[in-house]
Enzyme design. Structure first.
Site, PDB file in Angstrom:
ATOM      1  N   CYS A 286       6.230  -5.653  15.318  1.00 20.75           N
ATOM      2  CA  CYS A 286       5.805  -4.694  16.348  1.00 20.75           C
ATOM      3  C   CYS A 286       4.349  -5.002  16.690  1.00 20.75           C
ATOM      4  CB  CYS A 286       5.949  -3.263  15.841  1.00 20.75           C
ATOM      5  SG  CYS A 286       7.661  -2.860  15.448  1.00 20.75           S
TER       6      CYS A 286
ATOM      7  N   GLU B  55       0.807  -1.204   0.000  1.00 16.74           N
ATOM      8  CA  GLU B  55       0.000   0.000   0.000  1.00 16.74           C
ATOM      9  C   GLU B  55       0.844   1.260   0.000  1.00 16.74           C
ATOM     10  OE1 GLU B  55      -2.142  -1.231   3.454  1.00 16.74           O
ATOM     11  OE2 GLU B  55      -0.927   0.040   4.744  1.00 16.74           O
TER      12      GLU B  55
ATOM     13  N   CYS C 258       3.504   8.298   1.268  1.00 19.22           N
ATOM     14  CA  CYS C 258       4.051   7.342   2.225  1.00 19.22           C
ATOM     15  C   CYS C 258       4.210   6.014   1.489  1.00 19.22           C
ATOM     16  CB  CYS C 258       3.064   7.223   3.396  1.00 19.22           C
ATOM     17  SG  CYS C 258       3.516   5.962   4.577  1.00 19.22           S
TER      18      CYS C 258
ATOM     19  N   CYS D 279       6.794  -7.637   6.890  1.00 20.50           N
ATOM     20  CA  CYS D 279       7.876  -7.096   7.719  1.00 20.50           C
ATOM     21  C   CYS D 279       8.246  -8.160   8.743  1.00 20.50           C
ATOM     22  CB  CYS D 279       7.399  -5.834   8.429  1.00 20.50           C
ATOM     23  SG  CYS D 279       8.676  -5.036   9.423  1.00 20.50           S
TER      24      CYS D 279
ATOM     25  N   CYS E 110      -0.535   1.405   9.175  1.00 18.26           N
ATOM     26  CA  CYS E 110       0.404   0.653   8.360  1.00 18.26           C
ATOM     27  C   CYS E 110      -0.052  -0.788   8.106  1.00 18.26           C
ATOM     28  CB  CYS E 110       1.739   0.654   9.091  1.00 18.26           C
ATOM     29  SG  CYS E 110       3.004  -0.317   8.339  1.00 18.26           S
TER      30      CYS E 110
ATOM     31  N   CYS F  82       1.144  -3.405  14.955  1.00 21.72           N
ATOM     32  CA  CYS F  82       1.253  -3.180  13.510  1.00 21.72           C
ATOM     33  C   CYS F  82       0.658  -4.326  12.691  1.00 21.72           C
ATOM     34  CB  CYS F  82       2.730  -3.006  13.161  1.00 21.72           C
ATOM     35  SG  CYS F  82       3.025  -2.720  11.420  1.00 21.72           S
TER      36      CYS F  82
HETATM   37  N1  SAH Z   1       9.357   0.079  10.000  1.00 24.10           N
HETATM   38  C1  SAH Z   1       9.331   1.505   9.980  1.00 24.10           C
HETATM   39  C2  SAH Z   1       8.269   2.078   9.059  1.00 24.10           C
HETATM   40  C3  SAH Z   1       6.903   1.428   9.064  1.00 24.10           C
HETATM   41  S1  SAH Z   1       5.871   1.687  10.465  1.00 24.10           S
HETATM   42  C4  SAH Z   1       9.188   2.032  11.394  1.00 24.10           C
HETATM   43  O1  SAH Z   1       9.044   1.239  12.303  1.00 24.10           O
HETATM   44  O2  SAH Z   1       9.274   3.243  11.586  1.00 24.10           O
HETATM   45  C5  SAH Z   1       5.817   3.427  10.536  1.00 24.10           C
HETATM   46  C6  SAH Z   1       4.829   3.998  11.464  1.00 24.10           C
HETATM   47  O3  SAH Z   1       3.512   3.507  11.170  1.00 24.10           O
HETATM   48  C7  SAH Z   1       4.970   3.706  12.950  1.00 24.10           C
HETATM   49  O4  SAH Z   1       5.927   4.445  13.633  1.00 24.10           O
HETATM   50  C8  SAH Z   1       3.615   4.173  13.391  1.00 24.10           C
HETATM   51  O5  SAH Z   1       3.689   5.558  13.498  1.00 24.10           O
HETATM   52  C9  SAH Z   1       2.690   3.857  12.246  1.00 24.10           C
HETATM   53  N2  SAH Z   1       1.774   2.790  12.605  1.00 24.10           N
HETATM   54  C10 SAH Z   1       1.875   1.474  12.355  1.00 24.10           C
HETATM   55  N3  SAH Z   1       0.836   0.804  12.897  1.00 24.10           N
HETATM   56  C11 SAH Z   1       0.068   1.727  13.500  1.00 24.10           C
HETATM   57  C12 SAH Z   1      -1.144   1.666  14.227  1.00 24.10           C
HETATM   58  N4  SAH Z   1      -1.761   0.514  14.471  1.00 24.10           N
HETATM   59  N5  SAH Z   1      -1.656   2.818  14.701  1.00 24.10           N
HETATM   60  C13 SAH Z   1      -1.046   4.014  14.457  1.00 24.10           C
HETATM   61  N6  SAH Z   1       0.101   4.129  13.767  1.00 24.10           N
HETATM   62  C14 SAH Z   1       0.651   3.008  13.304  1.00 24.10           C
END
Ligand code: SAH
Length: 367
Positions: A133, A105, A122, A129, A349, A136
């Site tokens: 996390c 996406e 973005c 990945c 994300c 995520c």
């Molecule tokens: N791997 C990289 C980039 C991808 S995630 C990193 O970790 O920075 C980038 C950002 O996506 C995270 O820092 C967070 O701000 C956002 N993100 C991912 N999942 C999210 C969620 N469930 N709610 C809000 N922001 C989210």
């Protein structure tokens, strides 16, 4: 017995995408083909300035050269297979199908809802990945594969070809950019290359979960590119609960790398801090964050957690978010609260891509 193969070797090799080629690589190819040096510039002009998508469109190249290019390189861009717009804030989310059918996406964000400010794109850097996390959606997929340099840049080109002026790119979509280091660096070079998009590196922000060795490498290899770090916790233990890789890359190691990055770059580093109700949103967390950031020129983006299906993580109340921000401000830390862009279109994300798995051939546009 020795077989003599007289047909050009390119025909038998799997064709690479022209979008993966740096200008220098294409210039070398032209030279190997006995072509004049200006041909490489002409081809890049068609690709990056004149939006060509087929060799046949490059009408000022000799037919024989177009045919030769077609034998050696593909020129197709990935395809937008799904396009949603959030009615509230105008954020657009594209689901993009790659040549092997996998999908990633790309999110298009209008800064301050003003078109003259240009669009921020973005982009994704991996399908899935590996870092898992806990908040995520992408992390649940595991790593499927790295994107190629051309597939990363193509996300920007596709948005430009929708008629939008793209001013900034954030490597903040699906995947961990620094875990696909070589391809991400090649993509940055294509964005900034004089013969391709000719951007200033300042227009690019690389967001990382905090891969320490690659932060040092990026400081060397891509001066000027802005760094954003997904912090999400203020002690090693708390951070590792949310971001498992923090067990290896502790805060001490991470901040040493960030100071190094800052020394070379002199620009402020951004931190993303996801606020998760009852997990990392307390008064003590806020004070610890102030202590942690003392002496570093930086900015904190507070992001209310956007709940993903089957997750126990939710976002705190407005009041708790404001209180957290106020403690940072009082401690002298520059802070903004990120409006949750695109909540109505599965904004977090990986959400759209994970929702869409299994219907990757969809061609609908939910605008
Ligand atoms: N791997 C990289 C980039 C991808 S995630 C990193 O970790 O920075 C980038 C950002 O996506 C995270 O820092 C967070 O701000 C956002 N993100 C991912 N999942 C999210 C969620 N469930 N709610 C809000 N922001 C989210």
């Amino acid at each position: 017995m020795v077989w003599q193969i007289s047909v050009d070797e390119c025909v038998f090799m799997e064709r690479d995408s022209i979008w993966n080629q740096s200008f220098e690589q294409l210039a070398q190819w032209c030279s190997n083909e006995g072509l004049p040096a200006y041909r490489a510039r002409q081809i890049f002009g068609w690709l990056y300035a004149k939006n060509a998508t087929q060799w046949e469109q490059m009408t000022d190249l000799p037919q024989s050269l177009r045919q030769r290019l077609d034998e050696c390189y593909t020129v197709d861009l990935p395809q937008i297979i799904h396009h949603r717009t959030d009615r509230e804030d105008g954020t657009e989310k594209l689901l993009i199908q790659l040549v092997d059918g996998k999908a990633v996406e790309t999110v298009v964000i209008l800064r301050d809802a003003k078109e003259e400010e240009g669009f921020t794109v973005c982009v994704s850097t991996q399908v899935g990945c590996t870092f898992a996390c806990r908040f995520c959606a992408t992390g649940r997929m595991g790593l499927v594969r790295d994107l190629e340099a051309g597939e990363i840049v193509a996300q920007v080109l596709l948005v430009q070809r929708l008629g939008k002026a793209v001013k900034r790119v954030v490597l903040m979509g699906m995947g961990e950019p620094l875990h696909n280091y070589e391809n991400v660096l090649a993509a940055i070079r294509l964005l900034c290359g004089e013969e391709s998009l000719n951007w200033s590196p300042r227009r690019i922000t690389c967001s990382t979960v905090g891969l320490v060795p690659e932060i040092y490498r990026l400081a060397q290899d891509a001066p000027g590119v802005k760094l954003a770090v997904s912090l999400h916790g203020t002690t090693d233990q708390k951070r590792a609960e949310i971001v498992p890789i923090a067990e290896i890359y502790t805060l001490d190691r991470l901040f040493e790398a960030l100071r190094y990055y800052h020394e070379r770059d002199k620009r402020r580093i951004s931190f993303e801090y996801l606020l998760i109700r009852g997990v990392n949103d307390g008064i003590r967390d806020a004070h610890r964050l102030v202590d942690l950031l003392r002496g570093l020129v930086c900015h904190v983006n507070l992001i209310p957690n956007n709940r993903i299906p089957k997750s126990e993580f939710t976002h705190p109340s407005r009041q708790v978010i404001t209180r957290f921000a106020q403690i940072l401000k009082d401690g002298g830390v520059a802070v903004t609260i990120r409006a949750s862009k695109g909540r109505g279109i599965s904004g977090a994300c990986g959400q759209l891509a994970t929702e869409s798995r299994g219907r990757e051939s969809a061609t609908t546009t939910d605008v």
